[in-house]
Write a protein that holds these residues in place. Structure first.
Motif, mmCIF file in Angstrom:
data_model
loop_
_atom_site.group_PDB
_atom_site.id
_atom_site.type_symbol
_atom_site.label_atom_id
_atom_site.label_comp_id
_atom_site.label_asym_id
_atom_site.label_seq_id
_atom_site.Cartn_x
_atom_site.Cartn_y
_atom_site.Cartn_z
ATOM 1 N N GLN A 102 -7.170 14.198 -0.478
ATOM 2 C CA GLN A 102 -6.338 12.986 0.235
ATOM 3 C C GLN A 102 -7.055 11.545 0.028
ATOM 4 N N ASN A 103 -8.297 11.598 0.293
ATOM 5 C CA ASN A 103 -8.983 10.325 0.179
ATOM 6 C C ASN A 103 -8.976 9.870 -1.060
ATOM 7 N N VAL A 104 -9.248 10.693 -2.160
ATOM 8 C CA VAL A 104 -9.302 10.253 -3.477
ATOM 9 C C VAL A 104 -7.859 9.790 -3.703
ATOM 10 N N LEU A 105 -6.833 10.270 -3.527
ATOM 11 C CA LEU A 105 -5.535 9.732 -3.996
ATOM 12 C C LEU A 105 -5.256 8.675 -3.144
ATOM 13 N N SER A 106 -5.690 8.418 -2.028
ATOM 14 C CA SER A 106 -5.135 7.333 -1.070
ATOM 15 C C SER A 106 -6.016 6.157 -1.864
ATOM 16 N N THR A 107 -7.266 6.422 -2.111
ATOM 17 C CA THR A 107 -8.162 5.437 -3.053
ATOM 18 C C THR A 107 -7.290 4.980 -4.162
ATOM 19 N N PHE A 108 -6.848 5.807 -4.801
ATOM 20 C CA PHE A 108 -6.366 5.294 -5.979
ATOM 21 C C PHE A 108 -4.954 4.633 -5.790
ATOM 22 N N LEU A 109 -4.087 5.040 -4.679
ATOM 23 C CA LEU A 109 -2.946 4.330 -4.427
ATOM 24 C C LEU A 109 -3.270 2.954 -3.884
ATOM 25 N N GLY A 110 -4.303 2.926 -2.867
ATOM 26 C CA GLY A 110 -4.712 1.656 -2.504
ATOM 27 C C GLY A 110 -5.228 0.632 -3.418
ATOM 28 N N SER A 111 -5.928 1.137 -4.228
ATOM 29 C CA SER A 111 -6.220 0.122 -5.301
ATOM 30 C C SER A 111 -5.321 -0.440 -6.232
ATOM 31 N N PHE A 112 -4.405 0.457 -6.494
ATOM 32 C CA PHE A 112 -3.106 -0.131 -7.118
ATOM 33 C C PHE A 112 -2.396 -1.071 -6.369
ATOM 34 N N LEU A 113 -2.092 -0.820 -5.046
ATOM 35 C CA LEU A 113 -1.275 -1.763 -4.170
ATOM 36 C C LEU A 113 -2.404 -3.140 -4.109
ATOM 37 N N PHE A 114 -3.681 -2.912 -3.956
ATOM 38 C CA PHE A 114 -4.430 -4.181 -3.992
ATOM 39 C C PHE A 114 -4.404 -4.975 -5.048
ATOM 40 N N SER A 115 -4.238 -4.493 -6.307
ATOM 41 C CA SER A 115 -4.328 -5.207 -7.760
ATOM 42 C C SER A 115 -2.796 -5.769 -7.693
ATOM 43 N N LEU A 116 -1.793 -4.979 -7.135
ATOM 44 C CA LEU A 116 -0.256 -5.419 -7.284
ATOM 45 C C LEU A 116 -0.201 -6.655 -6.568
#
Length: 418
Positions: A102-116
């Motif tokens: 959950q933490n890993v997937l949330s980190t990836f999703l959060g990074s994508f939204l941050f960059s977006l």
């Protein structure tokens, strides 16, 4: 003991979408924080550290994190499917609550939204030269977090969803539930050892209002209701019980009105499926299911069944380990029945001894595990252990084909149990 609402909040925090939402909000806030910190950045710093490159960094993050997030979701779904087919569907919930994935997937999703969000803000001209500096620094931090998450994810994938990993999760959940009952035999209430003699004949039942399993019981809420209505509560259905509209959840020593009935029912959390938290018997059933599947002709893996027997022995023996329980009854108006050892032995050993009756290596381990239990349980509980050892021996006697196997098992059974 967790109250009903604390338990519901805990269940909510175990879900993937809540953790992903928190990480996503944090990522968006980090991207917008650069605007607020713009006045505090010295002039000319942007040219020194190369903050103009932030556009390209965010483009790379946005493209790569979307692909990595999609891939990670695919891996997680594959792990759930593998656990369902090779272990047991009942263990999938524990995989879905895995904090690492959950933490890993949330980190990836959060990074994508941050960059977006960063790309959109840059395109809109929200950031000035100094704001770009902050965004550049935050982007470097995000890249570091992504690298750490990737390394952790690679290590985690080497065992995530495998039979051994899933079995260990079930063992841990069962051990935690048993430890809770060991330290608090009546969930903070008074121990109801003999319902027939303890419950008054004038007591009135409070029935369930649906067909479901008891997932959680808030004894503290029952005690508050009992104090409010001036009655004593005798619990009939604890976590794991299957209830229907003619099943008493509990008994009260007064004539219940509609307000009392609704208040008592509100202390129960009913669900279509059982939960591991307050229900150690469910954990033992799931362990037995893993062993039974391994013993099926399609799998033919007695080694996994033997491993499960060792895990079952570990959690059951730990249940009888010395402990200093609280002498203070926290909920004096509530009587709760304790766990019955015979029920737990039946949940765990009956399926394994039945499905492995024709395998001498499994039957030998069953006898040795039951002997280990008999050496570690109180004298009052040894009769139940001996009964299950005898039942397992009788099943094996009817299923084994070689006379030498029968004789070897007979000698072992007599040596261990007399």
């Amino acid at each position: 003991m967790l109250s009903k609402w604390q338990w519901l909040v805990k269940q909510l925090t175990r879900t993937l979408w809540v953790r992903a939402l928190l990480f996503s909000l944090l990522a968006i806030a980090s991207a917008l924080l650069s605007v607020l910190l713009d006045p505090f950045i010295p002039e000319g710093l942007a040219g020194i550290i190369g903050a103009d490159a932030v556009d390209h960094i965010l483009d790379i993050l946005a493209g790569s994190m979307l692909a990595v997030t999609t891939f990670s979701l695919t891996v997680m779904v594959s792990a759930y499917s593998a656990a369902t087919s090779s272990v047991t569907p009942r263990a999938t919930r524990l995989l879905m609550q895995d904090t690492t994935s959950q933490n890993v997937l949330s980190t990836f999703l959060g990074s994508f939204l941050f960059s977006l969000v960063g790309i959109v803000a840059l395109s809109a001209g929200v950031y000035g030269p100094r704001g770009r500096v902050v965004l550049f620094v935050v982007s470097l931090v995000v890249i570091g977090l992504v690298v750490l998450a990737l390394l952790r994810w690679i290590s985690h994938l080497t065992h995530f969803g495998r039979v051994g990993d899933t079995t260990e999760r079930v063992e841990t959940a069962t051990a935690n539930a048993l430890d809770y009952w060991r330290r608090c035999p009546a969930m903070g209430g008074q121990v109801l050892l003999n319902p027939k003699s303890t419950i008054p004949t004038c007591a009135t039942p409070v029935y369930a209002d649906c067909v479901a399993y008891v997932e959680h019981l808030d004894v503290g809420q029952l005690d508050e209701c009992a104090e409010k209505f001036g009655c004593t509560v005798y619990v009939d259905a604890v976590a794991g019980a299957f209830v229907h509209p003619r099943t008493p959840l509990l008994w009260v020593d007064v004539t219940p009105g509609s307000a009392l009935i609704q208040a008592m029912r509100a202390a129960y959390t009913l669900a279509p499926e059982r939960s591991f938290d307050q229900d150690p018997r469910f954990g033992l059933c799931v362990l037995a299911e893993i062993a039974s599947r391994a013993l099926s002709p399609a799998v033919n893996d007695p080694g996994t069944a033997i491993d499960v027997l060792g895990r079952g022995a570990r959690v059951l023996i730990s249940f009888f380990a010395p402990v200093t329980p609280s002498d203070t009854v926290q909920h004096a108006r509530v009587w709760v029945p304790p766990l019955a050892l015979d029920d737990m032995l039946n949940d765990f050993f009956t399926p394994i001894s039945r499905d492995g009756a024709g395998m001498i290596e499994v039957q030998v381990r069953v006898q040795k595990v039951l002997h280990a239990l008999s050496c570690n349980v109180p004298a009052s509980a040894r009769a139940a252990v001996r009964k299950h050892a005898q039942l397992a021996f009788e099943r094996a006697t009817h299923a084994l084909t070689l006379q030498s196997d029968k004789q070897a098992l007979l000698h072992l059974h007599r040596r261990l149990f007399g």
